[in-house]
Design a protein around this motif. Structure first.
Motif, PDB file in Angstrom:
ATOM      1  N   GLY A  89       0.823  -1.200   0.000  1.00 36.13           N
ATOM      2  CA  GLY A  89       0.000   0.000   0.000  1.00 36.13           C
ATOM      3  C   GLY A  89       0.857   1.249   0.000  1.00 36.13           C
ATOM      4  N   GLY A  90       1.975   1.182   0.707  1.00 35.81           N
ATOM      5  CA  GLY A  90       2.861   2.340   0.814  1.00 35.81           C
ATOM      6  C   GLY A  90       3.414   2.782  -0.521  1.00 35.81           C
ATOM      7  N   ILE A  91       3.721   1.810  -1.391  1.00 40.40           N
ATOM      8  CA  ILE A  91       4.265   2.150  -2.715  1.00 40.40           C
ATOM      9  C   ILE A  91       3.236   2.935  -3.525  1.00 40.40           C
ATOM     10  CG2 ILE A  91       5.013   1.136  -4.910  1.00 40.40           C
ATOM     11  CD1 ILE A  91       6.288  -1.132  -3.174  1.00 40.40           C
ATOM     12  N   VAL A  92       1.973   2.468  -3.502  1.00 42.42           N
ATOM     13  CA  VAL A  92       0.897   3.179  -4.218  1.00 42.42           C
ATOM     14  C   VAL A  92       0.778   4.603  -3.678  1.00 42.42           C
ATOM     15  CG1 VAL A  92      -1.566   3.194  -4.739  1.00 42.42           C
ATOM     16  CG2 VAL A  92      -0.338   1.020  -4.628  1.00 42.42           C
ATOM     17  N   GLY A  93       0.780   4.724  -2.351  1.00 41.73           N
ATOM     18  CA  GLY A  93       0.655   6.036  -1.720  1.00 41.73           C
ATOM     19  C   GLY A  93       1.801   6.960  -2.072  1.00 41.73           C
ATOM     20  N   VAL A  98       4.027  11.784  -4.665  1.00 44.94           N
ATOM     21  CA  VAL A  98       4.995  12.481  -5.517  1.00 44.94           C
ATOM     22  C   VAL A  98       4.267  13.315  -6.568  1.00 44.94           C
ATOM     23  CG1 VAL A  98       6.774  12.125  -7.272  1.00 44.94           C
ATOM     24  CG2 VAL A  98       6.883  10.880  -5.128  1.00 44.94           C
ATOM     25  N   LEU A  99       3.181  12.775  -7.132  1.00 45.59           N
ATOM     26  CA  LEU A  99       2.400  13.529  -8.122  1.00 45.59           C
ATOM     27  C   LEU A  99       1.814  14.785  -7.490  1.00 45.59           C
ATOM     28  CD1 LEU A  99       0.503  10.630  -9.953  1.00 45.59           C
ATOM     29  CD2 LEU A  99       2.507  11.909 -10.741  1.00 45.59           C
ATOM     30  N   PHE A 100       1.266  14.648  -6.271  1.00 46.63           N
ATOM     31  CA  PHE A 100       0.681  15.779  -5.562  1.00 46.63           C
ATOM     32  C   PHE A 100       1.759  16.816  -5.232  1.00 46.63           C
ATOM     33  CE2 PHE A 100      -0.529  17.721  -1.444  1.00 46.63           C
ATOM     34  CZ  PHE A 100      -1.704  18.343  -1.833  1.00 46.63           C
ATOM     35  N   PHE A 101       2.913  16.319  -4.774  1.00 44.86           N
ATOM     36  CA  PHE A 101       4.062  17.166  -4.436  1.00 44.86           C
ATOM     37  C   PHE A 101       4.438  18.059  -5.608  1.00 44.86           C
ATOM     38  CE2 PHE A 101       8.601  17.957  -3.887  1.00 44.86           C
ATOM     39  CZ  PHE A 101       8.731  18.153  -2.531  1.00 44.86           C
ATOM     40  N   ASN A 102       4.557  17.445  -6.796  1.00 44.11           N
ATOM     41  CA  ASN A 102       4.965  18.207  -7.976  1.00 44.11           C
ATOM     42  C   ASN A 102       3.908  19.212  -8.406  1.00 44.11           C
ATOM     43  OD1 ASN A 102       7.432  16.973  -8.093  1.00 44.11           O
ATOM     44  ND2 ASN A 102       6.721  15.332  -9.440  1.00 44.11           N
ATOM     45  N   TYR A 173      -7.163 -10.511  12.850  1.00 43.56           N
ATOM     46  CA  TYR A 173      -7.917 -11.124  11.754  1.00 43.56           C
ATOM     47  C   TYR A 173      -8.787 -10.017  11.199  1.00 43.56           C
ATOM     48  CZ  TYR A 173     -11.129 -14.212   9.244  1.00 43.56           C
ATOM     49  OH  TYR A 173     -11.895 -14.810   8.268  1.00 43.56           O
ATOM     50  N   ALA A 174      -8.303  -9.415  10.120  1.00 45.30           N
ATOM     51  CA  ALA A 174      -8.991  -8.215   9.657  1.00 45.30           C
ATOM     52  C   ALA A 174      -8.952  -8.125   8.147  1.00 45.30           C
ATOM     53  CB  ALA A 174      -8.332  -6.977  10.257  1.00 45.30           C
ATOM     54  N   SER A 175      -9.841  -7.297   7.612  1.00 46.56           N
ATOM     55  CA  SER A 175      -9.889  -7.053   6.174  1.00 46.56           C
ATOM     56  C   SER A 175      -8.606  -6.360   5.716  1.00 46.56           C
ATOM     57  CB  SER A 175     -11.092  -6.182   5.858  1.00 46.56           C
ATOM     58  OG  SER A 175     -10.964  -5.650   4.569  1.00 46.56           O
ATOM     59  N   VAL A 176      -8.159  -6.668   4.504  1.00 51.97           N
ATOM     60  CA  VAL A 176      -6.956  -6.037   3.957  1.00 51.97           C
ATOM     61  C   VAL A 176      -7.249  -4.584   3.574  1.00 51.97           C
ATOM     62  CG1 VAL A 176      -5.211  -6.205   2.150  1.00 51.97           C
ATOM     63  CG2 VAL A 176      -6.152  -8.268   3.133  1.00 51.97           C
ATOM     64  N   ILE A 177      -8.522  -4.283   3.265  1.00 54.05           N
ATOM     65  CA  ILE A 177      -8.869  -2.948   2.735  1.00 54.05           C
ATOM     66  C   ILE A 177      -8.452  -1.813   3.679  1.00 54.05           C
ATOM     67  CG2 ILE A 177     -10.771  -1.460   1.975  1.00 54.05           C
ATOM     68  CD1 ILE A 177     -12.134  -4.000   0.907  1.00 54.05           C
ATOM     69  N   PRO A 178      -8.841  -1.817   4.958  1.00 57.80           N
ATOM     70  CA  PRO A 178      -8.410  -0.690   5.805  1.00 57.80           C
ATOM     71  C   PRO A 178      -6.901  -0.655   6.030  1.00 57.80           C
ATOM     72  CG  PRO A 178      -9.481  -2.390   7.121  1.00 57.80           C
ATOM     73  CD  PRO A 178      -9.703  -2.756   5.687  1.00 57.80           C
ATOM     74  N   ILE A 179      -6.263  -1.838   6.041  1.00 58.25           N
ATOM     75  CA  ILE A 179      -4.811  -1.865   6.256  1.00 58.25           C
ATOM     76  C   ILE A 179      -4.082  -1.245   5.069  1.00 58.25           C
ATOM     77  CG2 ILE A 179      -2.807  -3.354   6.651  1.00 58.25           C
ATOM     78  CD1 ILE A 179      -4.710  -5.339   8.005  1.00 58.25           C
ATOM     79  N   ALA A 180      -4.489  -1.672   3.849  1.00 51.91           N
ATOM     80  CA  ALA A 180      -3.870  -1.112   2.646  1.00 51.91           C
ATOM     81  C   ALA A 180      -4.192   0.379   2.538  1.00 51.91           C
ATOM     82  CB  ALA A 180      -4.356  -1.859   1.413  1.00 51.91           C
ATOM     83  N   GLY A 181      -5.433   0.743   2.924  1.00 53.32           N
ATOM     84  CA  GLY A 181      -5.828   2.152   2.891  1.00 53.32           C
ATOM     85  C   GLY A 181      -4.931   2.986   3.789  1.00 53.32           C
ATOM     86  N   LEU A 182      -4.675   2.488   4.977  1.00 53.73           N
ATOM     87  CA  LEU A 182      -3.783   3.167   5.916  1.00 53.73           C
ATOM     88  C   LEU A 182      -2.387   3.321   5.317  1.00 53.73           C
ATOM     89  CD1 LEU A 182      -3.080   4.162   8.838  1.00 53.73           C
ATOM     90  CD2 LEU A 182      -2.512   1.784   9.348  1.00 53.73           C
ATOM     91  N   ALA A 183      -1.905   2.218   4.685  1.00 55.30           N
ATOM     92  CA  ALA A 183      -0.569   2.251   4.097  1.00 55.30           C
ATOM     93  C   ALA A 183      -0.487   3.265   2.966  1.00 55.30           C
ATOM     94  CB  ALA A 183      -0.196   0.863   3.593  1.00 55.30           C
ATOM     95  N   ILE A 184      -1.567   3.376   2.177  1.00 53.59           N
ATOM     96  CA  ILE A 184      -1.579   4.347   1.070  1.00 53.59           C
ATOM     97  C   ILE A 184      -1.507   5.767   1.636  1.00 53.59           C
ATOM     98  CG2 ILE A 184      -3.040   5.346  -0.752  1.00 53.59           C
ATOM     99  CD1 ILE A 184      -3.957   2.474  -1.372  1.00 53.59           C
ATOM    100  N   VAL A 185      -2.312   6.043   2.660  1.00 52.93           N
ATOM    101  CA  VAL A 185      -2.309   7.379   3.284  1.00 52.93           C
ATOM    102  C   VAL A 185      -0.910   7.701   3.812  1.00 52.93           C
ATOM    103  CG1 VAL A 185      -3.184   8.712   5.250  1.00 52.93           C
ATOM    104  CG2 VAL A 185      -4.754   7.364   3.853  1.00 52.93           C
ATOM    105  N   ILE A 186      -0.264   6.713   4.437  1.00 53.07           N
ATOM    106  CA  ILE A 186       1.059   6.954   5.017  1.00 53.07           C
ATOM    107  C   ILE A 186       2.107   7.165   3.931  1.00 53.07           C
ATOM    108  CG2 ILE A 186       2.916   5.790   6.277  1.00 53.07           C
ATOM    109  CD1 ILE A 186       0.571   4.782   8.110  1.00 53.07           C
ATOM    110  N   GLY A 187       2.018   6.376   2.865  1.00 56.75           N
ATOM    111  CA  GLY A 187       2.943   6.566   1.744  1.00 56.75           C
ATOM    112  C   GLY A 187       2.799   7.954   1.151  1.00 56.75           C
ATOM    113  N   PHE A 188       1.545   8.394   1.015  1.00 55.79           N
ATOM    114  CA  PHE A 188       1.231   9.713   0.463  1.00 55.79           C
ATOM    115  C   PHE A 188       1.836  10.811   1.339  1.00 55.79           C
ATOM    116  CE2 PHE A 188      -1.546  13.416   0.055  1.00 55.79           C
ATOM    117  CZ  PHE A 188      -1.655  13.539  -1.308  1.00 55.79           C
ATOM    118  N   ILE A 189       1.546  10.758   2.637  1.00 55.15           N
ATOM    119  CA  ILE A 189       2.054  11.769   3.568  1.00 55.15           C
ATOM    120  C   ILE A 189       3.580  11.746   3.602  1.00 55.15           C
ATOM    121  CG2 ILE A 189       2.136  12.441   6.004  1.00 55.15           C
ATOM    122  CD1 ILE A 189      -0.740  11.321   6.203  1.00 55.15           C
TER     123      ILE A 189
END
Lengths: 309, 256
Positions: A89-93, A98-102, A173-189
């Motif tokens: 997720g972090g890589i996607v974020g 980087v796109l937002f940064f530019n 034991y949890a859904s991947v969706i919120p975990i990946a979502g969190l990782a995307i947000v963190i990668g973005f920030i």
């Protein structure tokens, strides 16, 4: 004793850099945060160009999180499976960041975005954590059981989304969706602010996913290790701003500091751990808020476009 | 015949205008033409030596000689931003671009500039920090940027990159002078131009230019060129080094 930095193009005191990076490394080992959010502003304060500071700190963070990862790996306090989902997720974020940064740089408001983001993120997260830690401490004093322990069959709604996965090490034991979502947000920030994002990841895993504190730190460090190693190479290729001499100095101080931090973490109970991390994050947020809200002594500033280097 | 006539005419005009017909020339020498950046570099100093050579027939002047030494570092685009209050926040609102401005600038004289020549002449001949940081092509009265230009000079002076030294030139004899130039460690690499102008009674009599360069040498040079010419290799090497340090630390400090 001074040494000349070939990329930053200025001399710097060796002892000063070793001391700073040692202190930041200690904090990094203690809390499982990369420490970039402390080190980058400190280096900029020492007149190192912001681009060089951000890029070189990435290398330092990679090195000190390597130490941490190995230490936690030996203690079996690392959830590789959860870490891998976070890295994905972090890589996607990061790409989105980087796109937002530019695009913000093109609009000429990058500095404002960064300062505002630091202030809101740090004061909000730090404030929430402080509130929670104080409440928990008060509850402990009254002798009531802490609410942190999960009871069987009780979990927040977001864990029940589809694609559930079992993370044994994290007792999760949890859904991947919120975990990946969190990782995307963190990668973005992380990409926008030039930080690893451990300071968001650690509390998020603790509070939203109730991952045991012992595993949180190692797993967070693993995610930081992968993203910051990549960031070091990317910075070197895209803007040639990684200063290898400064990186070595920061690494020496950082890895030694992180060793002692990692040891100290073992003798720290959960309550004071959370209180200290909350205070640390809050104080960085307030430091940036002062810059934003108080009238500056010198309203003017001179910048050299980085491309001219 | 015609050429001779022109020459005589020119000489006549020269006499009429009271111009000194190249009575003085300046000879200048630098203590070094290259400042080498090594790993223990913390700035350097060089000295400009100069000699005023007078033609034997010219009578001694009533006014003493004055020397202005201007050193200009490599030109860059400089942007000056101003913070303004927006609601409760202080944010950068306005900015002005200053293209082709020297990143390093020193003006050394043997006495205050205002005693050497008039403000008008100083503007025209680009003497003093405020005038010397302008490019030759820029109008002397840049409109509406006064506060920004003042801030630029003020901030660069604080950083030690701009300096005006009104006792920076010392006359060792009536015609021999020296001027030390401090190059701080933060001064960028590149070519620096030194302009030496001889004044007497507020008029420029002779000028001479020379230059020196600030270059990285040895390890500094190889690392900087590796970073720019082989960025991927450099990046991978740095990352590998970082991971190696991390691994080393755990093996060195391992107790269990």
């Amino acid at each position: 004793m001074q040494i000349y930095l070939p990329i930053a193009e200025l001399p710097i005191s060796i002892l000063l850099v070793l001391g700073l990076s040692g202190a930041v490394g200690f904090i990094s080992g203690l809390f499982g945060v990369g420490g970039g959010f402390l080190l980058t502003p400190l280096l900029i304060f020492l007149d190192i160009p912001p681009a060089v500071a951000v890029a070189t700190v990435a290398a330092q963070v990679a090195g000190s999180s390597m130490t941490g990862v190995l230490t936690y790996w030996r203690r079996n306090a690392l959830d590789l499976k959860l870490g891998s989902v976070l890295v994905g997720g972090g890589i996607v974020g990061t790409v989105l960041g980087v796109l937002f940064f530019n695009s913000m740089r093109r609009l000429g408001q990058l500095e404002l975005v960064i300062t505002l983001a630091y202030v809101t993120l740090f004061t909000c997260i730090g404030g929430l954590m402080l509130f929670d830690a104080v409440r928990a401490a008060l509850r402990d004093r009254k002798g009531k059981p802490a609410r942190l322990r999960r009871r069987a069959g009780m979990h927040p709604a977001w864990m029940g989304l589809p694609w559930r996965m079992r993370f044994y090490r994290s007792q999760l034991y949890a859904s991947v969706i919120p975990i990946a979502g969190l990782a995307i947000v963190i990668g973005f920030i992380g990409a926008v602010l030039g930080v690893g994002g451990g300071f968001i990841l650690v509390p998020a895993l603790l509070y939203f996913f109730r991952v045991p504190p012992a595993v949180v730190v190692g797993t967070s460090l693993f995610q930081i290790l992968v993203t910051m190693t990549g960031a070091t190479v990317l910075h070197a290729v895209t803007n040639q701003s990684v200063d290898i001499v400064l990186a070595i100095l920061l690494l020496i101080g950082g890895v030694i500091g992180a060793q002692f931090g990692g040891r100290a973490a073992r003798n720290l109970n959960v309550g004071s751990f959370r209180l200290l991390l909350a205070l640390l994050i809050l104080s960085v947020g307030l430091r940036f808020a002062i810059e934003l809200f108080l009238p500056p002594a010198e309203p003017f500033s001179v910048v050299m476009p980085e491309s001219a280097r | 015949m015609k050429r001779l006539g022109n020459a005589l005419l020119a000489a006549g005009f020269g006499l009429l205008a009271g111009l000194p017909a190249k009575a003085e020339t300046l000879i200048a020498a630098l203590s070094t033409h290259q400042i080498a950046i090594t790993s223990n570099y913390t700035g350097d100093q060089l000295t400009v030596f100069g000699l005023v050579e007078r033609e034997g027939r010219t009578a001694a002047r009533a006014d003493p000689y004055d020397i202005v030494v201007t050193v200009r570092g490599p030109p860059r685009m400089l942007i000056v931003r101003e913070k303004e209050r927006v609601g409760p926040l202080w944010i950068n609102r306005q900015q002005r671009r200053f293209p082709e401005r020297p990143v390093f600038l020193t003006v050394s004289t043997n006495r205050p500039i205002s005693e050497i020549l008039s403000d008008e002449a100083a503007r025209r001949e680009r003497v003093g920090l405020a005038n010397a940081q302008r490019t030759a092509a820029t109008n002397a009265f840049e409109f509406g940027i006064g506060p920004y230009r003042d801030a630029l000079i003020r901030i660069m002076e604080d950083k030690g990159l701009y300096a005006e030294n009104e006792r920076g030139v010392t006359f060792l004899s009536p015609t021999l002078f020296s001027a030390p130039i401090n190059v701080p460690a933060t001064a960028p690499t590149g070519s620096y131009e030194i302009e030496i102008v001889l004044y007497a009674g507020g008029a420029a009599l002779a000028r001479q230019t020379t230059n020196f360069e600030v270059v990285k040498t040895g390890m500094e040079q190889s690392l900087a060129s590796a970073a720019h010419e082989r960025p991927l290799l450099y990046g991978l090497a740095t990352a590998a080094l970082a991971l190696l340090f991390g691994w080393l630390a755990t093996t060195i400090f391992r107790r269990d």
